[in-house]
Design an enzyme around this catalytic site. Structure first.
Site, PDB file in Angstrom:
ATOM      1  N   GLU A 215       0.873  -1.082   0.156  1.00 11.75           N
ATOM      2  CA  GLU A 215      -0.007   0.000   0.010  1.00 11.75           C
ATOM      3  C   GLU A 215       0.852   1.069  -0.125  1.00 11.75           C
ATOM      4  OE1 GLU A 215      -3.231  -0.027   0.016  1.00 11.75           O
ATOM      5  OE2 GLU A 215      -3.809  -1.984  -0.025  1.00 11.75           O
ATOM      6  N   CYS A 249      -2.299   9.375   2.326  1.00 11.48           N
ATOM      7  CA  CYS A 249      -1.979   8.799   1.138  1.00 11.48           C
ATOM      8  C   CYS A 249      -2.690   9.382  -0.140  1.00 11.48           C
ATOM      9  CB  CYS A 249      -1.809   7.427   1.255  1.00 11.48           C
ATOM     10  SG  CYS A 249      -3.221   6.573   1.999  1.00 11.48           S
TER      11      CYS A 249
HETATM   12  P1  NAD Z   1       7.963   5.008   4.842  1.00 10.33           P
HETATM   13  O1  NAD Z   1       8.010   4.172   3.775  1.00 10.33           O
HETATM   14  O2  NAD Z   1       9.223   5.800   5.094  1.00 10.33           O
HETATM   15  O3  NAD Z   1       7.905   4.132   6.380  1.00 10.33           O
HETATM   16  C1  NAD Z   1       6.753   3.072   6.413  1.00 10.33           C
HETATM   17  C2  NAD Z   1       7.411   1.913   7.288  1.00 10.33           C
HETATM   18  O4  NAD Z   1       8.699   1.339   6.776  1.00 10.33           O
HETATM   19  C3  NAD Z   1       7.863   2.523   8.682  1.00 10.33           C
HETATM   20  O5  NAD Z   1       7.403   1.670   9.600  1.00 10.33           O
HETATM   21  C4  NAD Z   1       9.343   2.402   8.723  1.00 10.33           C
HETATM   22  O6  NAD Z   1       9.992   1.939  10.064  1.00 10.33           O
HETATM   23  C5  NAD Z   1       9.809   1.191   7.466  1.00 10.33           C
HETATM   24  N1  NAD Z   1      10.981   1.573   7.023  1.00 10.33           N
HETATM   25  C6  NAD Z   1      11.502   2.783   6.779  1.00 10.33           C
HETATM   26  N2  NAD Z   1      12.621   2.922   5.979  1.00 10.33           N
HETATM   27  C7  NAD Z   1      12.670   1.216   5.756  1.00 10.33           C
HETATM   28  C8  NAD Z   1      13.616   0.405   5.113  1.00 10.33           C
HETATM   29  N3  NAD Z   1      14.804   1.083   4.616  1.00 10.33           N
HETATM   30  N4  NAD Z   1      13.798  -0.940   5.344  1.00 10.33           N
HETATM   31  C9  NAD Z   1      12.552  -1.357   5.988  1.00 10.33           C
HETATM   32  N5  NAD Z   1      11.533  -0.701   6.472  1.00 10.33           N
HETATM   33  C10 NAD Z   1      11.669   0.507   6.347  1.00 10.33           C
HETATM   34  O7  NAD Z   1       6.691   5.569   4.811  1.00 10.33           O
HETATM   35  P2  NAD Z   1       6.193   6.972   5.712  1.00 10.33           P
HETATM   36  O8  NAD Z   1       7.016   8.017   5.728  1.00 10.33           O
HETATM   37  O9  NAD Z   1       6.157   6.283   7.169  1.00 10.33           O
HETATM   38  O10 NAD Z   1       4.892   7.041   5.109  1.00 10.33           O
HETATM   39  C11 NAD Z   1       4.619   7.932   4.102  1.00 10.33           C
HETATM   40  C12 NAD Z   1       4.228   6.954   2.785  1.00 10.33           C
HETATM   41  O11 NAD Z   1       3.311   6.201   2.858  1.00 10.33           O
HETATM   42  C13 NAD Z   1       3.905   8.106   1.598  1.00 10.33           C
HETATM   43  O12 NAD Z   1       4.531   7.719   0.441  1.00 10.33           O
HETATM   44  C14 NAD Z   1       2.504   7.663   1.608  1.00 10.33           C
HETATM   45  O13 NAD Z   1       1.639   8.163   0.596  1.00 10.33           O
HETATM   46  C15 NAD Z   1       2.318   6.247   2.086  1.00 10.33           C
HETATM   47  N6  NAD Z   1       0.959   5.697   2.636  1.00 10.33           N
HETATM   48  C16 NAD Z   1       0.294   4.773   1.814  1.00 10.33           C
HETATM   49  C17 NAD Z   1      -0.799   4.325   2.339  1.00 10.33           C
HETATM   50  C18 NAD Z   1      -1.835   3.543   1.511  1.00 10.33           C
HETATM   51  O14 NAD Z   1      -2.729   3.054   2.087  1.00 10.33           O
HETATM   52  N7  NAD Z   1      -1.348   3.375   0.162  1.00 10.33           N
HETATM   53  C19 NAD Z   1      -1.251   4.748   3.325  1.00 10.33           C
HETATM   54  C20 NAD Z   1      -0.463   5.723   4.207  1.00 10.33           C
HETATM   55  C21 NAD Z   1       0.826   6.363   3.894  1.00 10.33           C
END
Ligand code: NAD
Length: 469
Positions: A215, A249
């Site tokens: 997602e 998102c």
């Molecule tokens: P992110 O990808 O930075 O982090 C999400 C999760 O991944 C966190 O738990 C984080 O600890 C983990 N993570 C971060 N870097 C990682 C790595 N290198 N390896 C493994 N895990 C890692 O996202 P965010 O900044 O928390 O959220 C924002 C993004 O999420 C935006 O792009 C938004 O559009 C998207 N989003 C999508 C939905 C959806 O339902 N499609 C919902 C909410 C947010």
């Protein structure tokens, strides 16, 4: 890939071992019990959830109820209501080619699932997938975001109050912990977050061959047509952009408005934003903060960059580093070389561009990665034209954002905005393996087995006719 530390490995092993026995008893009643417990716990902890979200990023109680708690309650209610039907084996038609057989598809729990959640709706996006996993009879290791510490701590306590760790457990931590978890052979990974980290998750899953639901995010465009109800468009677009401080998102990322209604739309939008957040939005209790300081400075930089490159700030533009607030900002005269046009904004900034030719807007949308959502304000004819010529994860017509929360339709991205469906049956299906059970009653297919003789050739000819009927 980093080796998991022993405590993470132990948790995983406990869940794996429990799955072996649970396969026998994690039936409908057990799944219902697990969902009932979660519903009761959420209802009992509503005040604590609101307090945690207020501490993490100043979200108003009403916004927490509407965007964090109620969508999860809807998910649970929907799953409780439909679970028996979802779990039932479904008959698959045999057709002439399979005459003499009966086939059923048994939804089967995948086993042990990993859920990795982001910070922007830290309760909703962590617990929502857990509902689907439990409905599907999976156990879950949940890693919430490290950037919303109060909510993460609360989720950890709530989960450990109601579930044994071999059913659902929370592992707190950041990238290092997520990396260790991703090295384990989960049966399914449900990741919500950025497309960049989605790539990392998919790469890790390719090592263990876990299935994945991604997602992700991206820029969700909005079209306001010449025949749009302007007041309605202004209302939904303002809310879709500025709810949760813009950190959504499926936010209305940027607007293409038809030149004939551009002025009326901009006036209505400005009035709507003022109605929602007042004349001094930085002091509005209804406007959420940026969730962390890195996020605040990124948004402040986006505004500066747009200003420097010639954008007009129609309203907003003010920022406060101490409260981490950014006023709802509407930008005009935006160009593609500005950062706001090149990245998912994910904050309270709304660029408005006007158009004359719908074909040009459609071409622009199609030239960009497929968006998570596409919003169209206008007649059914306009919506139909846009829908038939574009691709996106979801479409909202004359509304925004709520595509996320519908329990009876799959929510998910396509291409760079994600893959797989979430919520309701789609969420249940994501954590289930749809297992074919083909029973032969009178199925004389063996007459086509070797040795291949004249008789086989005749039979094959008949089969060749049958498969085309
Ligand atoms: P992110 O990808 O930075 O982090 C999400 C999760 O991944 C966190 O738990 C984080 O600890 C983990 N993570 C971060 N870097 C990682 C790595 N290198 N390896 C493994 N895990 C890692 O996202 P965010 O900044 O928390 O959220 C924002 C993004 O999420 C935006 O792009 C938004 O559009 C998207 N989003 C999508 C939905 C959806 O339902 N499609 C919902 C909410 C947010």
């Amino acid at each position: 890939m980093e080796k998991p530390d022993t405590s993470i490995q132990t948790l995983f092993d406990a869940q794996k071992n429990a799955v072996v026995s649970r396969r026998r008893f994690f039936d409908y009643a057990a799944r219902r019990t697990a969902l009932d417990a979660l519903q009761a716990k959420i209802l009992a902890e509503e005040d604590a959830i609101c307090a945690a979200l207020a501490a993490d990023f100043g979200k108003h109680r009403s916004e927490v109820m509407l965007t964090e708690i109620m969508p999860v309650l809807v998910e649970i209610t929907h799953a409780r209501k439909h679970l028996k039907r979802w779990m039932r084996p479904k008959r698959a038609a045999s057709g002439l080619a399979f005459l003499g057989t009966s086939t059923k598809v048994h939804p089967t729990s995948k086993g042990v699932a990993l859920v990795i959640a982001p910070w922007n709706f830290p309760f909703n996006l962590a617990i929502g997938p857990v509902v689907s996993a439990l409905a599907a009879g999976c156990s879950v290791i949940l890693k919430p975001s490290e950037l919303t510490p109060a909510t993460t701590k609360l989720i950890n306590r709530m989960i450990s109050d109601i579930y044994p760790p071999d059913l659902v457990t929370v592992v707190e931590g950041g990238v290092d912990v997520a990396t260790q978890l991703l090295a384990l052979p989960f049966d399914h990974i449900f990741f919500t977050g950025s497309p960049e980290v989605g790539q990392i998750v998919m790469k890790a899953a390719s090592k263990t061959l876990a299935t994945v639901t991604l997602e992700l995010g991206g820029k969700s465009p909005v079209i306001v047509g010449p025949d749009a109800n302007i007041k309605n468009a202004a209302r939904w677009i303002a809310w879709g952009r500025f709810v949760n401080g813009g950190q959504t998102c499926v936010a209305t990322d940027h607007v293409f408005v038809h030149e004939s209604v551009r002025d009326a739309f901009v006036t209505a939008l400005t009035a709507q934003v003022e109605k929602m957040y007042g004349r001094n939005p930085l002091s509005s209790k209804d406007l959420a903060q940026m969730a962390h300081s890195g996020q605040w400075s990124r948004i402040a930089d986006l505004i500066s960059d747009a200003r420097e490159k010639g954008a007009t700030v129609l309203i907003g533009g003010q920022t406060d580093e101490v409260t981490r607030k950014v006023a709802p900002t509407i930008l005009l005269d935006v160009h593609d070389d500005m950062e706001v046009q090149q990245t998912e904004i994910f904050g309270p900034i709304l660029p408005i561009m006007q158009y004359g030719d719908l074909g040009e807007v459609i071409a622009k949308i199609n030239a960009a990665p497929h968006p998570l959502a596409l919003y169209i304000f206008g007649s059914n004819k306009l919506a139909g034209d846009v829908i038939s010529q574009t691709t996106s994860g979801n479409v909202g017509v004359n509304m925004s954002v709520m595509v996320f929360a519908h329990p009876s339709a799959p929510f998910g991205g396509v291409g760079r905005s994600g893959n797989g469906g979430a919520h309701g049956y789609a969420g249940f299906a994501a954590f289930s393996h749809m297992r074919q059970v083909l029973r032969a009653r009178f199925f004389p297919f063996h007459i086509a087995f070797p040795p291949y003789t004249k008789m086989t050739r005749r039979v094959t000819k008949i089969f060749h006719k049958i498969v085309r009927l």
